[in-house]
Motif scaffolding. Structure first.
Motif, PDB file in Angstrom:
ATOM      1  N   ALA A 166      54.623   4.813 -44.791  1.00  0.00           N
ATOM      2  CA  ALA A 166      53.311   4.483 -44.231  1.00  0.00           C
ATOM      3  C   ALA A 166      52.576   5.731 -43.739  1.00  0.00           C
ATOM      4  O   ALA A 166      51.354   5.833 -43.877  1.00  0.00           O
ATOM      5  CB  ALA A 166      53.462   3.468 -43.106  1.00  0.00           C
ATOM      6  N   ASP A 167      53.308   6.689 -43.167  1.00  0.00           N
ATOM      7  CA  ASP A 167      52.668   7.924 -42.695  1.00  0.00           C
ATOM      8  C   ASP A 167      52.078   8.722 -43.856  1.00  0.00           C
ATOM      9  O   ASP A 167      50.979   9.266 -43.749  1.00  0.00           O
ATOM     10  CB  ASP A 167      53.664   8.799 -41.928  1.00  0.00           C
ATOM     11  N   HIS A 168      52.827   8.823 -44.958  1.00  0.00           N
ATOM     12  CA  HIS A 168      52.305   9.527 -46.138  1.00  0.00           C
ATOM     13  C   HIS A 168      51.005   8.883 -46.608  1.00  0.00           C
ATOM     14  O   HIS A 168      50.015   9.569 -46.864  1.00  0.00           O
ATOM     15  CB  HIS A 168      53.317   9.491 -47.295  1.00  0.00           C
ATOM     16  N   ILE A 169      51.030   7.571 -46.728  1.00  0.00           N
ATOM     17  CA  ILE A 169      49.855   6.845 -47.220  1.00  0.00           C
ATOM     18  C   ILE A 169      48.686   7.003 -46.253  1.00  0.00           C
ATOM     19  O   ILE A 169      47.553   7.256 -46.664  1.00  0.00           O
ATOM     20  CB  ILE A 169      50.201   5.368 -47.486  1.00  0.00           C
ATOM     21  N   ALA A 170      48.950   6.911 -44.941  1.00  0.00           N
ATOM     22  CA  ALA A 170      47.892   7.075 -43.940  1.00  0.00           C
ATOM     23  C   ALA A 170      47.281   8.476 -43.992  1.00  0.00           C
ATOM     24  O   ALA A 170      46.107   8.656 -43.676  1.00  0.00           O
ATOM     25  CB  ALA A 170      48.446   6.793 -42.544  1.00  0.00           C
ATOM     26  N   ASN A 171      48.066   9.461 -44.418  1.00  0.00           N
ATOM     27  CA  ASN A 171      47.579  10.837 -44.515  1.00  0.00           C
ATOM     28  C   ASN A 171      47.001  11.175 -45.888  1.00  0.00           C
ATOM     29  O   ASN A 171      46.768  12.344 -46.192  1.00  0.00           O
ATOM     30  CB  ASN A 171      48.694  11.818 -44.150  1.00  0.00           C
ATOM     31  N   GLY A 172      46.814  10.168 -46.718  1.00  0.00           N
ATOM     32  CA  GLY A 172      46.129  10.383 -47.990  1.00  0.00           C
ATOM     33  C   GLY A 172      47.010  10.520 -49.209  1.00  0.00           C
ATOM     34  O   GLY A 172      46.510  10.692 -50.314  1.00  0.00           O
ATOM     35  N   GLU A 173      48.330  10.486 -49.039  1.00  0.00           N
ATOM     36  CA  GLU A 173      49.215  10.542 -50.206  1.00  0.00           C
ATOM     37  C   GLU A 173      49.225   9.161 -50.841  1.00  0.00           C
ATOM     38  O   GLU A 173      49.814   8.226 -50.314  1.00  0.00           O
ATOM     39  CB  GLU A 173      50.635  10.955 -49.802  1.00  0.00           C
ATOM     40  N   ARG A 174      48.541   9.053 -51.962  1.00  0.00           N
ATOM     41  CA  ARG A 174      48.376   7.768 -52.640  1.00  0.00           C
ATOM     42  C   ARG A 174      48.580   7.955 -54.130  1.00  0.00           C
ATOM     43  O   ARG A 174      48.416   9.050 -54.653  1.00  0.00           O
ATOM     44  CB  ARG A 174      46.954   7.219 -52.442  1.00  0.00           C
ATOM     45  N   VAL A 175      48.900   6.873 -54.799  1.00  0.00           N
ATOM     46  CA  VAL A 175      48.905   6.911 -56.258  1.00  0.00           C
ATOM     47  C   VAL A 175      47.460   7.115 -56.687  1.00  0.00           C
ATOM     48  O   VAL A 175      46.563   6.408 -56.235  1.00  0.00           O
ATOM     49  CB  VAL A 175      49.498   5.616 -56.850  1.00  0.00           C
ATOM     50  N   VAL A 199      50.710  11.173 -57.799  1.00  0.00           N
ATOM     51  CA  VAL A 199      50.473  10.929 -56.376  1.00  0.00           C
ATOM     52  C   VAL A 199      49.694  12.114 -55.828  1.00  0.00           C
ATOM     53  O   VAL A 199      50.115  13.264 -55.968  1.00  0.00           O
ATOM     54  CB  VAL A 199      51.804  10.757 -55.610  1.00  0.00           C
ATOM     55  N   THR A 200      48.546  11.826 -55.223  1.00  0.00           N
ATOM     56  CA  THR A 200      47.720  12.886 -54.658  1.00  0.00           C
ATOM     57  C   THR A 200      48.273  13.322 -53.300  1.00  0.00           C
ATOM     58  O   THR A 200      48.878  12.530 -52.579  1.00  0.00           O
ATOM     59  CB  THR A 200      46.251  12.436 -54.524  1.00  0.00           C
ATOM     60  N   SER A 201      48.044  14.573 -52.971  1.00  0.00           N
ATOM     61  CA  SER A 201      48.528  15.131 -51.707  1.00  0.00           C
ATOM     62  C   SER A 201      47.677  14.689 -50.529  1.00  0.00           C
ATOM     63  O   SER A 201      48.109  14.769 -49.387  1.00  0.00           O
ATOM     64  CB  SER A 201      48.509  16.657 -51.778  1.00  0.00           C
ATOM     65  N   GLY A 202      46.453  14.284 -50.809  1.00  0.00           N
ATOM     66  CA  GLY A 202      45.520  13.983 -49.734  1.00  0.00           C
ATOM     67  C   GLY A 202      44.755  15.221 -49.298  1.00  0.00           C
ATOM     68  O   GLY A 202      43.957  15.180 -48.375  1.00  0.00           O
ATOM     69  N   GLY A 203      44.993  16.335 -49.972  1.00  0.00           N
ATOM     70  CA  GLY A 203      44.324  17.589 -49.623  1.00  0.00           C
ATOM     71  C   GLY A 203      43.939  18.375 -50.861  1.00  0.00           C
ATOM     72  O   GLY A 203      43.828  17.822 -51.953  1.00  0.00           O
ATOM     73  N   THR A 204      43.799  19.680 -50.702  1.00  0.00           N
ATOM     74  CA  THR A 204      43.317  20.524 -51.797  1.00  0.00           C
ATOM     75  C   THR A 204      44.354  20.772 -52.885  1.00  0.00           C
ATOM     76  O   THR A 204      44.018  21.298 -53.941  1.00  0.00           O
ATOM     77  CB  THR A 204      42.829  21.887 -51.268  1.00  0.00           C
ATOM     78  N   ALA A 205      45.595  20.404 -52.656  1.00  0.00           N
ATOM     79  CA  ALA A 205      46.634  20.599 -53.676  1.00  0.00           C
ATOM     80  C   ALA A 205      46.519  19.587 -54.808  1.00  0.00           C
ATOM     81  O   ALA A 205      47.215  19.702 -55.816  1.00  0.00           O
ATOM     82  CB  ALA A 205      48.021  20.524 -53.048  1.00  0.00           C
ATOM     83  N   GLY A 206      45.658  18.598 -54.652  1.00  0.00           N
ATOM     84  CA  GLY A 206      45.493  17.599 -55.711  1.00  0.00           C
ATOM     85  C   GLY A 206      46.740  16.746 -55.869  1.00  0.00           C
ATOM     86  O   GLY A 206      47.404  16.400 -54.894  1.00  0.00           O
ATOM     87  N   ASN A 207      47.061  16.415 -57.097  1.00  0.00           N
ATOM     88  CA  ASN A 207      48.245  15.592 -57.379  1.00  0.00           C
ATOM     89  C   ASN A 207      49.489  16.466 -57.300  1.00  0.00           C
ATOM     90  O   ASN A 207      49.623  17.427 -58.046  1.00  0.00           O
ATOM     91  CB  ASN A 207      48.133  14.961 -58.761  1.00  0.00           C
TER      92      ASN A 207
END
Length: 167
Positions: A45-54, A74-82
């Motif tokens: 849940a923490d990963h998903i809340a921080n933007g790590e999503r499929v 899976v995206t990083s939620g930041g500038t690293a992209g997937n």
């Protein structure tokens, strides 16, 4: 039935049929893939809340069994992209099955190739390259060999083909 009523019925049917015909199998739906990754301990849940999503999903058979599989990133939620990619096998009923591949990457792009292979594209940076502008890309083909995937030798590309990053 009169002509206007028949035309209205056909128009209503035309609106329903394409939506049904184009519905994604469960294995290709983001929520189902994320649930499988959470159940398997790859996401929480923490990963998903921080933007790590499929993020990217490519549907089609890549395990040569005739069932639709999900190739995903899976995206990083930041500038690293997937930053991760993988394959979840589809079952005969189109529900998600086993996670058969889950790997790390950086700014990963994906393209399904055929019923037993797909390709991964990642940027390759020279020493002085800024994060925005890699000098080249590396294309790696993954092939299914009946019980898992094997990565081929990376091939250098000057530019990133669009098919790897489009939704």
């Amino acid at each position: 039935m009169n002509a206007p009523a028949a035309a209205a019925a056909l128009a209503a049917l035309a609106l329903v049929v394409p939506a049904t015909a184009s519905a994604k199998p469960a294995v290709c739906q983001r929520a189902a893939l994320e649930a499988e990754l959470v159940d398997g301990g790859q996401l929480d849940a923490d990963h998903i809340a921080n933007g790590e999503r499929v993020n990217l999903i490519r549907c089609g058979d890549v395990t040569d069994d005739g069932n639709t599989d999900a190739l995903f990133a899976v995206t990083s939620g930041g500038t690293a992209g997937n930053t991760r990619f993988g394959v979840i096998e589809g079952r005969e009923d189109a529900s998600p099955g086993a996670l058969v591949l889950y790997k790390r990457g950086y700014k990963v792009g994906l393209a399904r190739r055929d019923r037993r292979s797909f390709e991964v594209l990642q940027p390759h940076y020279a020493a002085a390259d800024p994060n925005c502008c890699p000098s080249s890309f590396r294309l790696t083909r993954y092939r299914w060999f009946g019980n898992g995937f094997s990565a081929g030798k990376a091939k250098k590309l000057k530019n990133a083909p669009r098919r790897f990053y489009r939704p």
